[in-house]
Scaffold this motif. Structure first.
Motif, PDB file in Angstrom:
ATOM      1  N   ALA A  94     -56.057  80.452  35.426  1.00 50.00           N
ATOM      2  CA  ALA A  94     -56.135  82.022  34.567  1.00 50.00           C
ATOM      3  C   ALA A  94     -55.823  83.370  35.356  1.00 50.00           C
ATOM      4  O   ALA A  94     -55.231  84.291  34.954  1.00 50.00           O
ATOM      5  N   ASN A  95     -56.475  83.457  36.739  1.00 49.21           N
ATOM      6  CA  ASN A  95     -55.736  84.149  37.423  1.00 49.21           C
ATOM      7  C   ASN A  95     -54.589  83.741  38.230  1.00 49.21           C
ATOM      8  O   ASN A  95     -54.021  85.756  38.629  1.00 49.21           O
ATOM      9  N   ASN A  96     -53.756  83.331  37.760  1.00 46.63           N
ATOM     10  CA  ASN A  96     -52.459  82.972  38.167  1.00 46.63           C
ATOM     11  C   ASN A  96     -51.157  83.316  37.832  1.00 46.63           C
ATOM     12  O   ASN A  96     -50.498  82.409  37.299  1.00 46.63           O
ATOM     13  N   CYS A  97     -51.728  83.822  36.132  1.00 49.78           N
ATOM     14  CA  CYS A  97     -51.138  83.938  34.864  1.00 49.78           C
ATOM     15  C   CYS A  97     -50.379  85.314  34.407  1.00 49.78           C
ATOM     16  O   CYS A  97     -51.367  86.298  34.877  1.00 49.78           O
ATOM     17  N   TRP A  98     -49.070  85.394  34.560  1.00 49.79           N
ATOM     18  CA  TRP A  98     -48.675  87.159  34.168  1.00 49.79           C
ATOM     19  C   TRP A  98     -48.257  86.967  32.524  1.00 49.79           C
ATOM     20  O   TRP A  98     -47.406  85.455  32.419  1.00 49.79           O
ATOM     21  N   THR A  99     -47.933  87.876  31.754  1.00 46.87           N
ATOM     22  CA  THR A  99     -47.416  88.383  30.906  1.00 46.87           C
ATOM     23  C   THR A  99     -46.123  88.827  30.812  1.00 46.87           C
ATOM     24  O   THR A  99     -46.103  89.634  31.369  1.00 46.87           O
ATOM     25  N   VAL A 100     -44.642  88.689  30.931  1.00 46.67           N
ATOM     26  CA  VAL A 100     -43.452  89.079  30.335  1.00 46.67           C
ATOM     27  C   VAL A 100     -43.131  89.165  28.889  1.00 46.67           C
ATOM     28  O   VAL A 100     -43.591  87.768  28.499  1.00 46.67           O
ATOM     29  N   GLU A 101     -43.599  90.153  28.332  1.00 50.34           N
ATOM     30  CA  GLU A 101     -43.265  89.717  26.942  1.00 50.34           C
ATOM     31  C   GLU A 101     -42.020  90.540  25.942  1.00 50.34           C
ATOM     32  O   GLU A 101     -41.406  91.779  27.295  1.00 50.34           O
ATOM     33  N   GLY A 102     -41.990  90.294  25.332  1.00 53.06           N
ATOM     34  CA  GLY A 102     -40.468  90.815  24.421  1.00 53.06           C
ATOM     35  C   GLY A 102     -39.216  90.851  24.971  1.00 53.06           C
ATOM     36  O   GLY A 102     -38.782  91.892  24.682  1.00 53.06           O
ATOM     37  N   ASP A 103     -38.634  90.883  26.255  1.00 49.99           N
ATOM     38  CA  ASP A 103     -37.658  90.245  26.596  1.00 49.99           C
ATOM     39  C   ASP A 103     -36.482  89.070  25.795  1.00 49.99           C
ATOM     40  O   ASP A 103     -37.078  88.327  27.132  1.00 49.99           O
ATOM     41  N   GLU A 104     -36.311  88.851  25.122  1.00 48.14           N
ATOM     42  CA  GLU A 104     -35.681  87.788  25.145  1.00 48.14           C
ATOM     43  C   GLU A 104     -34.784  87.465  25.235  1.00 48.14           C
ATOM     44  O   GLU A 104     -33.449  86.111  25.928  1.00 48.14           O
ATOM     45  N   SER A 105     -34.021  88.389  26.941  1.00 51.61           N
ATOM     46  CA  SER A 105     -32.239  88.131  26.941  1.00 51.61           C
ATOM     47  C   SER A 105     -33.219  87.236  28.785  1.00 51.61           C
ATOM     48  O   SER A 105     -32.494  86.893  29.915  1.00 51.61           O
ATOM     49  N   LEU A 106     -34.126  87.041  29.025  1.00 55.48           N
ATOM     50  CA  LEU A 106     -35.517  86.710  29.530  1.00 55.48           C
ATOM     51  C   LEU A 106     -35.081  85.101  30.607  1.00 55.48           C
ATOM     52  O   LEU A 106     -35.277  84.506  29.130  1.00 55.48           O
ATOM     53  N   GLY A 107     -33.483  84.903  30.383  1.00 58.36           N
ATOM     54  CA  GLY A 107     -33.935  82.895  30.854  1.00 58.36           C
ATOM     55  C   GLY A 107     -34.520  82.439  31.827  1.00 58.36           C
ATOM     56  O   GLY A 107     -35.098  83.190  32.702  1.00 58.36           O
ATOM     57  N   VAL A 108     -34.437  81.170  31.406  1.00 59.00           N
ATOM     58  CA  VAL A 108     -34.628  80.184  33.034  1.00 59.00           C
ATOM     59  C   VAL A 108     -34.641  80.696  34.201  1.00 59.00           C
ATOM     60  O   VAL A 108     -35.374  80.322  35.390  1.00 59.00           O
ATOM     61  N   ALA A 109     -32.823  81.710  34.715  1.00 55.08           N
ATOM     62  CA  ALA A 109     -32.638  82.011  36.070  1.00 55.08           C
ATOM     63  C   ALA A 109     -33.519  83.204  36.724  1.00 55.08           C
ATOM     64  O   ALA A 109     -34.621  82.931  37.293  1.00 55.08           O
ATOM     65  N   ALA A 110     -34.066  84.127  35.522  1.00 50.51           N
ATOM     66  CA  ALA A 110     -34.698  84.931  35.551  1.00 50.51           C
ATOM     67  C   ALA A 110     -36.392  84.938  35.593  1.00 50.51           C
ATOM     68  O   ALA A 110     -36.332  85.205  36.041  1.00 50.51           O
ATOM     69  N   ILE A 111     -36.956  83.701  35.063  1.00 49.28           N
ATOM     70  CA  ILE A 111     -38.212  83.147  35.020  1.00 49.28           C
ATOM     71  C   ILE A 111     -38.737  82.632  36.496  1.00 49.28           C
ATOM     72  O   ILE A 111     -39.875  83.094  37.082  1.00 49.28           O
ATOM     73  N   GLY A 112     -37.638  81.707  36.804  1.00 41.45           N
ATOM     74  CA  GLY A 112     -37.965  81.390  38.057  1.00 41.45           C
ATOM     75  C   GLY A 112     -37.595  82.460  39.248  1.00 41.45           C
ATOM     76  O   GLY A 112     -38.461  82.103  40.378  1.00 41.45           O
ATOM     77  N   ALA A 113     -37.165  83.629  38.919  1.00 37.98           N
ATOM     78  CA  ALA A 113     -36.893  84.760  40.127  1.00 37.98           C
ATOM     79  C   ALA A 113     -38.164  85.898  40.189  1.00 37.98           C
ATOM     80  O   ALA A 113     -38.568  85.547  40.703  1.00 37.98           O
ATOM     81  N   LEU A 114     -38.801  85.692  38.580  1.00 39.24           N
ATOM     82  CA  LEU A 114     -40.290  86.419  38.530  1.00 39.24           C
ATOM     83  C   LEU A 114     -40.962  85.571  39.616  1.00 39.24           C
ATOM     84  O   LEU A 114     -41.818  85.351  39.967  1.00 39.24           O
ATOM     85  N   VAL A 115     -41.333  83.608  39.056  1.00 42.38           N
ATOM     86  CA  VAL A 115     -42.321  83.225  39.358  1.00 42.38           C
ATOM     87  C   VAL A 115     -41.865  82.951  41.543  1.00 42.38           C
ATOM     88  O   VAL A 115     -42.853  83.332  42.033  1.00 42.38           O
TER      89      VAL A 115
END
Length: 168
Positions: free
Chosen positions: A23-44
């Motif tokens: 749980a300490n390694n979880c972050w929330t990015v909300e409300g952005d329906e333009s966030l695709g898998v590539a953008a999620i990968g960049a955040l990771v």
């Protein structure tokens, strides 16, 4: 064993301690329906580089992930398969678990996913189905969680009661 309801208190406490680390390694990015898998990968990748930890990725709704332009005219099954492949690659690239919510109406007696969701089942290590019916009263709603697939363990069902009056 959670499915049979036979979990010792000490085991539950140990599980909660181990979960706290995740749980300490979880972050929330909300409300952005333009966030695709590539953008999620960049955040990771950013999380790994800045914090030095690999996060757990939770995608709240598969159908909200934006599609690449070449997929927009494809069948639902092809769209789902491609999104699942991209999420699987992300998981393997970073060694991070990916939890995915897919909203789909299944009859209570259904023991497998429909053809459109076969890629979800094929790519997943664990598939859980939550089924609830309209509450019989305004006090209790009965829920059933069915483990349709579990590469590392048992499958089965677990019946739960949701006490509506206690929900916040």
């Amino acid at each position: 064993d959670l499915i049979t309801g036979q979990v010792e208190v000490a085991e539950m406490k140990e599980g909660l301690k181990r979960y706290a680390v995740i749980a300490n390694n979880c972050w929330t990015v909300e409300g952005d329906e333009s966030l695709g898998v590539a953008a999620i990968g960049a955040l990771v990748n950013q999380t790994v580089n800045v914090r030095g930890v690999v996060p757990v990725v939770c995608v709240d709704f598969l159908q909200r992930l934006p599609l690449a332009s070449e997929l927009r005219a494809a069948s639902t099954e092809t769209q789902v398969a491609e999104q699942m492949l991209r999420l699987k690659r992300l998981s393997r690239q970073f060694g991070c678990p990916v939890l995915l919510n897919v909203a789909w109406h299944l009859p209570a007696a259904e023991s497998s996913l429909p053809d459109e969701l076969r890629p979800v089942e094929n790519s997943s290590d664990v598939v859980l189905v939550l089924h609830s019916e309209e509450p019989e009263s305004d006090v209790i709603r009965r829920l059933e969680i069915t483990v349709l697939k579990n590469r590392s363990g048992r499958t089965g069902s677990l019946e739960l009661e949701h006490r509506i009056s206690e929900a916040r």
